[in-house]
Write a protein that holds these residues in place. Structure first.
Motif, PDB file in Angstrom:
ATOM      1  N   SER A   1      26.032  39.593  39.806  1.00 34.29           N
ATOM      2  CA  SER A   1      25.342  40.747  40.384  1.00 34.29           C
ATOM      3  C   SER A   1      25.159  40.613  41.885  1.00 34.29           C
ATOM      4  N   ASP A   2      25.434  39.444  42.436  1.00 36.16           N
ATOM      5  CA  ASP A   2      25.242  39.257  43.872  1.00 36.16           C
ATOM      6  C   ASP A   2      26.208  38.194  44.381  1.00 36.16           C
ATOM      7  N   ASP A   3      27.130  38.611  45.247  1.00 35.11           N
ATOM      8  CA  ASP A   3      28.142  37.694  45.785  1.00 35.11           C
ATOM      9  C   ASP A   3      27.717  37.065  47.107  1.00 35.11           C
ATOM     10  N   ARG A   4      26.494  37.309  47.528  1.00 33.63           N
ATOM     11  CA  ARG A   4      26.101  36.903  48.880  1.00 33.63           C
ATOM     12  C   ARG A   4      26.146  35.385  49.068  1.00 33.63           C
ATOM     13  N   ALA A   5      25.794  34.624  48.038  1.00 36.01           N
ATOM     14  CA  ALA A   5      25.822  33.167  48.183  1.00 36.01           C
ATOM     15  C   ALA A   5      27.237  32.672  48.448  1.00 36.01           C
ATOM     16  N   GLN A   6      28.213  33.244  47.737  1.00 36.41           N
ATOM     17  CA  GLN A   6      29.606  32.840  47.946  1.00 36.41           C
ATOM     18  C   GLN A   6      30.091  33.282  49.321  1.00 36.41           C
ATOM     19  N   VAL A   7      29.708  34.481  49.740  1.00 30.36           N
ATOM     20  CA  VAL A   7      30.101  34.974  51.060  1.00 30.36           C
ATOM     21  C   VAL A   7      29.499  34.097  52.155  1.00 30.36           C
ATOM     22  N   THR A   8      28.232  33.720  51.979  1.00 29.94           N
ATOM     23  CA  THR A   8      27.581  32.843  52.955  1.00 29.94           C
ATOM     24  C   THR A   8      28.313  31.509  53.059  1.00 29.94           C
ATOM     25  N   HIS A   9      28.737  30.985  51.909  1.00 27.65           N
ATOM     26  CA  HIS A   9      29.497  29.726  51.922  1.00 27.65           C
ATOM     27  C   HIS A   9      30.776  29.882  52.748  1.00 27.65           C
TER      28      HIS A   9
ATOM     29  N   GLY B   1      43.491  30.978  63.097  1.00 25.96           N
ATOM     30  CA  GLY B   1      42.425  31.675  62.396  1.00 25.96           C
ATOM     31  C   GLY B   1      42.383  31.396  60.909  1.00 25.96           C
ATOM     32  N   THR B   2      41.234  31.758  60.312  1.00 24.65           N
ATOM     33  CA  THR B   2      40.980  31.507  58.906  1.00 24.65           C
ATOM     34  C   THR B   2      40.445  32.756  58.245  1.00 24.65           C
ATOM     35  N   VAL B   3      40.961  33.059  57.076  1.00 20.25           N
ATOM     36  CA  VAL B   3      40.559  34.226  56.290  1.00 20.25           C
ATOM     37  C   VAL B   3      39.881  33.732  55.016  1.00 20.25           C
ATOM     38  N   GLY B   4      38.711  34.248  54.723  1.00 23.00           N
ATOM     39  CA  GLY B   4      38.023  33.937  53.479  1.00 23.00           C
ATOM     40  C   GLY B   4      38.292  35.014  52.442  1.00 23.00           C
ATOM     41  N   MET B   5      38.511  34.617  51.196  1.00 26.61           N
ATOM     42  CA  MET B   5      38.806  35.564  50.124  1.00 26.61           C
ATOM     43  C   MET B   5      37.933  35.248  48.919  1.00 26.61           C
ATOM     44  N   LEU B   6      37.228  36.267  48.416  1.00 28.45           N
ATOM     45  CA  LEU B   6      36.373  36.119  47.242  1.00 28.45           C
ATOM     46  C   LEU B   6      36.819  37.113  46.180  1.00 28.45           C
ATOM     47  N   VAL B   7      37.225  36.604  45.009  1.00 25.55           N
ATOM     48  CA  VAL B   7      37.734  37.464  43.935  1.00 25.55           C
ATOM     49  C   VAL B   7      36.908  37.242  42.671  1.00 25.55           C
ATOM     50  N   PRO B   8      36.827  38.262  41.789  1.00 28.53           N
ATOM     51  CA  PRO B   8      35.970  38.160  40.608  1.00 28.53           C
ATOM     52  C   PRO B   8      36.581  37.420  39.432  1.00 28.53           C
TER      53      PRO B   8
ATOM     54  N   LEU C   1      38.054  38.931  52.868  1.00 26.49           N
ATOM     55  CA  LEU C   1      38.659  39.813  51.885  1.00 26.49           C
ATOM     56  C   LEU C   1      37.766  39.764  50.642  1.00 26.49           C
ATOM     57  N   LEU C   2      37.214  40.905  50.247  1.00 22.55           N
ATOM     58  CA  LEU C   2      36.214  40.935  49.181  1.00 22.55           C
ATOM     59  C   LEU C   2      36.573  41.946  48.107  1.00 22.55           C
ATOM     60  N   ALA C   3      36.172  41.634  46.871  1.00 23.37           N
ATOM     61  CA  ALA C   3      36.350  42.553  45.744  1.00 23.37           C
ATOM     62  C   ALA C   3      35.052  42.601  44.938  1.00 23.37           C
ATOM     63  N   PRO C   4      33.953  43.074  45.537  1.00 21.79           N
ATOM     64  CA  PRO C   4      32.657  43.060  44.854  1.00 21.79           C
ATOM     65  C   PRO C   4      32.504  44.264  43.930  1.00 21.79           C
ATOM     66  N   ASP C   5      31.462  44.244  43.119  1.00 23.23           N
ATOM     67  CA  ASP C   5      31.101  45.412  42.314  1.00 23.23           C
ATOM     68  C   ASP C   5      30.375  46.384  43.230  1.00 23.23           C
TER      69      ASP C   5
ATOM     70  N   LEU D   1      44.028  30.515  54.529  1.00 24.59           N
ATOM     71  CA  LEU D   1      43.273  31.291  53.554  1.00 24.59           C
ATOM     72  C   LEU D   1      42.363  30.362  52.758  1.00 24.59           C
ATOM     73  N   VAL D   2      41.074  30.689  52.719  1.00 24.41           N
ATOM     74  CA  VAL D   2      40.094  29.930  51.950  1.00 24.41           C
ATOM     75  C   VAL D   2      39.651  30.797  50.777  1.00 24.41           C
ATOM     76  N   LEU D   3      39.843  30.310  49.558  1.00 26.32           N
ATOM     77  CA  LEU D   3      39.587  31.101  48.355  1.00 26.32           C
ATOM     78  C   LEU D   3      38.320  30.636  47.651  1.00 26.32           C
ATOM     79  N   ARG D   4      37.527  31.623  47.206  1.00 28.40           N
ATOM     80  CA  ARG D   4      36.389  31.366  46.337  1.00 28.40           C
ATOM     81  C   ARG D   4      36.449  32.336  45.164  1.00 28.40           C
ATOM     82  N   GLY D   5      35.906  31.923  44.029  1.00 24.93           N
ATOM     83  CA  GLY D   5      35.891  32.776  42.851  1.00 24.93           C
ATOM     84  C   GLY D   5      34.473  33.031  42.394  1.00 24.93           C
ATOM     85  N   THR D   6      34.254  34.220  41.838  1.00 30.28           N
ATOM     86  CA  THR D   6      32.970  34.554  41.240  1.00 30.28           C
ATOM     87  C   THR D   6      33.265  35.049  39.829  1.00 30.28           C
ATOM     88  N   SER D   7      32.585  36.077  39.343  1.00 33.69           N
ATOM     89  CA  SER D   7      32.861  36.607  38.018  1.00 33.69           C
ATOM     90  C   SER D   7      32.499  38.077  37.978  1.00 33.69           C
ATOM     91  N   TYR D   8      33.047  38.799  36.991  1.00 29.92           N
ATOM     92  CA  TYR D   8      32.727  40.214  36.830  1.00 29.92           C
ATOM     93  C   TYR D   8      31.262  40.406  36.448  1.00 29.92           C
TER      94      TYR D   8
END
Length: 365
Positions: free
Chosen positions: A122-130, A81-88, A140-144, A112-119
């Motif tokens: 305003s919308d993390d959906r594009a990264q989540v879709t990726h 299995g694979t876990v996706g992680m998106l952090v700000p 694993l998500l840490a959205p606003d 574990l597949v890691l993606r980064g966004t920023s504080y």
């Protein structure tokens, strides 16, 4: 192919499973010419109908799954299995969280597949879709969580039945109003340990500084009020600062320090490290000693121990948070119907040189 009706797609899924046995969601998406989210939705509907059964990352026919139930319980999470992680952020606070998540994923045989966004996002959906399109089995998500875009995204993931665990965040489902799986630092414990330490060192007149952009500022303020009610101290001021690297912060710090002098504040709890360091430097430039004239406890302990003087600091359990998040998600993947789990992990207070012992007779309180 992508225009097929749901019934046609699901029939094709059944035919593919009959001929090939187990298939991953990503394989089914490729076969059907649809996104992994759509394929996952079809798989979930067929599983609810009882004709197939979800296994980690994919599906098998129900008859095949029944004969392999015992083996799957041992292997469908640990070892596949694979876990996706998106952090700000990838450069402050979060690297230790990510390392803890990587360590736990490796221990369980997960990727574990890691993606980064920023504080500022305003919308993390594009990264989540990726991440979903790359074939992850859960997120694993840490959205606003204060943004309407986040509520819409979480509702979309819930409808698609994508397993999600929040990291250092709390949120309710928009449709069911139930909490989502989450793991958080126990900020009440962290703030309480700082206030009690100030009191033990004879400080009776305290102040709190929070970071204006932090998603935890309100929680830390609430914990501060509770801690003051339990200890014989007085909270004279609560201030919010912009990011310590922004030009306007110097003027804000000057105003803050003037308020400390006027109100007799001798101890400041400051979230986070960079803001604490900016206050110490500005205080020293104004001829006030830390800790003799003003004692400071930082909150985060990312770089507090490197400064001069080394700052006493509340240290959130970052690597433990990352490990616990992977544990939560792995357990959800193995048992989708388990009760919601909300985990809190206590931080620790690292005592260094930025808090002095104060004679009670010195206090203005």
């Amino acid at each position: 192919m992508s225009q097929m009706l749901p019934e046609s797609r699901r029939h094709q899924i059944l035919e593919a499973l009959r001929s090939q046995g187990t298939l991953r969601v990503t394989d089914l998406a490729r076969l059907l010419g649809v996104s992994p989210v759509t394929a996952r939705r079809d798989v979930n509907q067929l599983a609810r109908d009882g004709v197939i059964r979800r296994v980690h990352g994919g599906a098998v026919l129900a008859s095949d799954a029944d004969t392999r139930e015992d083996d799957r319980e041992e292997s469908r999470v640990d070892g596949a299995g694979t876990v996706g992680m998106l952090v700000p952020s990838l450069d402050y606070y979060w690297p230790d969280v990510v390392q803890g998540a990587r360590d736990e994923a490796r221990r369980r045989g997960l990727r574990l597949v890691l993606r980064g966004t920023s504080y500022e996002s305003s919308d993390d959906r594009a990264q989540v879709t990726h991440l979903l399109n790359s074939g992850v089995d859960g997120l694993l998500l840490a959205p606003d969580t204060g943004l309407p875009e986040t509520a819409a995204m979480l509702q979309w993931l819930e409808a698609a039945r994508v397993p999600v665990a929040l990291v250092e965040r709390d949120a309710r489902s928009e449709s069911s109003h139930a909490w989502l799986d989450s793991v958080n630092t126990d900020h009440g414990s962290g703030v309480g340990s700082a206030v009690r330490f100030f009191a033990e060192q004879g400080h009776r007149d305290l102040g709190l500084v929070v970071s204006r952009k932090s998603p935890h500022s309100d929680e830390i303020r609430a914990a501060w009020e509770m801690a003051l009610a339990e200890v014989d101290v007085v909270g004279h001021l609560v201030e919010a600062l912009d990011n310590a690297r922004e030009p306007q912060t110097a003027g804000q710090v000057d105003t803050l320090l003037a308020g400390c002098r006027e109100q007799g504040v001798t101890g400041l709890l400051v979230h986070a490290d960079r803001e604490a360091i900016a206050i110490v430097q500005r205080s020293q430039e104004a001829g006030r000693s830390v800790p003799a004239d003003l004692s400071i406890i930082a909150y985060d302990d990312e770089v507090a121990g490197l400064f001069t003087p080394p700052l006493t600091a509340v240290r959130p359990p970052r690597t433990s948070i990352g490990r616990a998040a992977v544990q939560l998600l792995a357990d959800r993947l193995r048992d989708p119907d388990r009760p919601i789990h909300r985990v809190v992990v206590s931080p620790e207070l690292n005592v260094r040189e930025s808090v002095s012992r104060r004679d009670v007779t010195q206090s203005s309180h």
